[in-house]
Motif scaffolding. Structure first.
Motif, PDB file in Angstrom:
ATOM      1  N   LYS A  23       0.824  -1.199   0.000  1.00 20.57           N
ATOM      2  CA  LYS A  23       0.000   0.000   0.000  1.00 20.57           C
ATOM      3  C   LYS A  23       0.865   1.259   0.000  1.00 20.57           C
ATOM      4  N   THR A  24       0.348   2.286  -0.643  1.00 15.29           N
ATOM      5  CA  THR A  24       1.111   3.528  -0.818  1.00 15.29           C
ATOM      6  C   THR A  24       0.315   4.709  -0.283  1.00 15.29           C
ATOM      7  N   TRP A  25       0.925   5.898  -0.417  1.00 11.43           N
ATOM      8  CA  TRP A  25       0.237   7.118   0.017  1.00 11.43           C
ATOM      9  C   TRP A  25      -1.075   7.318  -0.736  1.00 11.43           C
ATOM     10  N   ALA A  26      -1.169   6.812  -1.973  1.00 11.05           N
ATOM     11  CA  ALA A  26      -2.419   6.946  -2.736  1.00 11.05           C
ATOM     12  C   ALA A  26      -3.530   6.125  -2.096  1.00 11.05           C
ATOM     13  N   ASN A  27      -3.204   4.938  -1.562  1.00 12.67           N
ATOM     14  CA  ASN A  27      -4.195   4.166  -0.824  1.00 12.67           C
ATOM     15  C   ASN A  27      -4.634   4.909   0.436  1.00 12.67           C
ATOM     16  N   PHE A 189      11.958  -0.848   8.667  1.00 15.74           N
ATOM     17  CA  PHE A 189      10.806  -1.695   8.353  1.00 15.74           C
ATOM     18  C   PHE A 189      10.740  -2.059   6.869  1.00 15.74           C
ATOM     19  N   HIS A 190      11.770  -1.718   6.111  1.00 16.41           N
ATOM     20  CA  HIS A 190      11.745  -1.942   4.663  1.00 16.41           C
ATOM     21  C   HIS A 190      11.833  -3.422   4.328  1.00 16.41           C
ATOM     22  N   ASP A 191      10.991  -3.849   3.385  1.00 14.68           N
ATOM     23  CA  ASP A 191      11.017  -5.207   2.864  1.00 14.68           C
ATOM     24  C   ASP A 191      11.971  -5.229   1.670  1.00 14.68           C
ATOM     25  N   HIS A 192      13.122  -5.840   1.832  1.00 13.72           N
ATOM     26  CA  HIS A 192      14.162  -5.774   0.813  1.00 13.72           C
ATOM     27  C   HIS A 192      13.893  -6.675  -0.390  1.00 13.72           C
ATOM     28  N   THR A 193      12.766  -7.376  -0.378  1.00 12.26           N
ATOM     29  CA  THR A 193      12.380  -8.137  -1.568  1.00 12.26           C
ATOM     30  C   THR A 193      11.648  -7.256  -2.566  1.00 12.26           C
ATOM     31  N   ASN A 194      11.431  -5.987  -2.213  1.00 12.07           N
ATOM     32  CA  ASN A 194      10.677  -5.066  -3.057  1.00 12.07           C
ATOM     33  C   ASN A 194      11.221  -3.664  -2.856  1.00 12.07           C
ATOM     34  N   THR A 195      11.104  -2.822  -3.868  1.00 14.31           N
ATOM     35  CA  THR A 195      11.638  -1.460  -3.762  1.00 14.31           C
ATOM     36  C   THR A 195      10.621  -0.451  -3.230  1.00 14.31           C
ATOM     37  N   VAL A 196       9.367  -0.864  -3.050  1.00 12.68           N
ATOM     38  CA  VAL A 196       8.339   0.059  -2.567  1.00 12.68           C
ATOM     39  C   VAL A 196       8.581   0.363  -1.092  1.00 12.68           C
TER      40      VAL A 196
END
Length: 234
Positions: A23-27, A189-196
């Motif tokens: 989820k992003t700021w747009a969500n 808290f970054h998930d390093h399997t993804n760049t989001v």
């Protein structure tokens, strides 16, 4: 009319795109009650980001447009069966297709991408194309009384003439939305399997963008942040 009742058009890459698993700021904006159409996509290029906005504005009217520019050098590739088998499924990160396009981003795993960056990639022409589209988009929005807000998701090096032309179009020409993330408290808290970026940073982005475009939404976003573990984002 409250800004929360206005029709908003959003476009960006995975940093913003609301149609992905993360989820992003747009969500966050959507849950805050902002009526939004999102024409962005995961890992897409600036070509995609701006083209989709222009085509959507040609078909429908909006009160506000929010654009998150991405980095230079990204390449979107139309996919057929042969390209899917050769390019998409063998890429360690960009191994997906969105709307029949492989948003290969800056991946250079395949030889074709390596050769593209060596012989064909033209950053100066890409930046010039961006300037032209943004100038025309600003003219279109002014014609139809649409509020245009453009943010740099990642750093883009503009020359002095381009900065002069874009100064009234892009918010904070010398800054971007992502660069503070790796050195912030949120990065743990970054998930390093993804760049989001992680959700807590997305709340930071939501507040940053709302402060520029929709201050009316800040109170609700802050309340959502206070109980973020219990908030279900659409």
């Amino acid at each position: 009319m409250s800004k929360l009742n206005k029709k908003i058009l959003v476009s960006g890459c995975g940093l913003s795109f609301s149609g992905q698993e993360r989820k992003t700021w747009a969500n966050i904006f959507k849950v805050a009650g902002i009526k939004m159409t999102d024409v962005g996509g995961p890992a897409v290029s600036n070509q995609w980001i701006l083209n989709k906005v222009i085509l959507e504005l040609w078909a429908n009217r909006y009160d506000t447009v929010i654009i998150q520019l991405t980095g230079l050098g990204k390449l979107d590739v139309e996919v057929n069966d042969e390209r899917h088998a050769e390019l998409v499924i063998n890429d360690p990160i960009r191994n997906f297709v969105y709307q029949n396009v492989w948003p290969s981003s800056v991946s250079d795993t395949h030889l074709s991408k390596q050769l593209y960056y060596k012989w064909l990639s033209s950053p100066n022409l890409e930046t010039e194309d961006l300037v032209c589209k943004l100038l025309l988009l600003k003219h279109l929005c002014d014609q139809f009384d649409i509020d245009l807000h453009v943010f740099q998701g990642y750093s883009i090096l503009w020359n002095d003439k381009q900065k002069e032309l874009l100064d009234s179009i892009i918010y904070d020409l010398d800054g971007d939305l992502y660069s503070a993330y790796p050195n912030s408290e949120h990065y743990q808290f970054h998930d390093h399997t993804n760049t989001v970026p992680c959700l807590s940073y997305q709340f930071f982005l939501a507040k940053t963008i709302a402060s520029v475009c929709y201050p009316e939404a800040l109170d609700k976003i802050n309340k959502m942040l206070a109980k973020s573990k219990d908030v279900v984002l659409s």
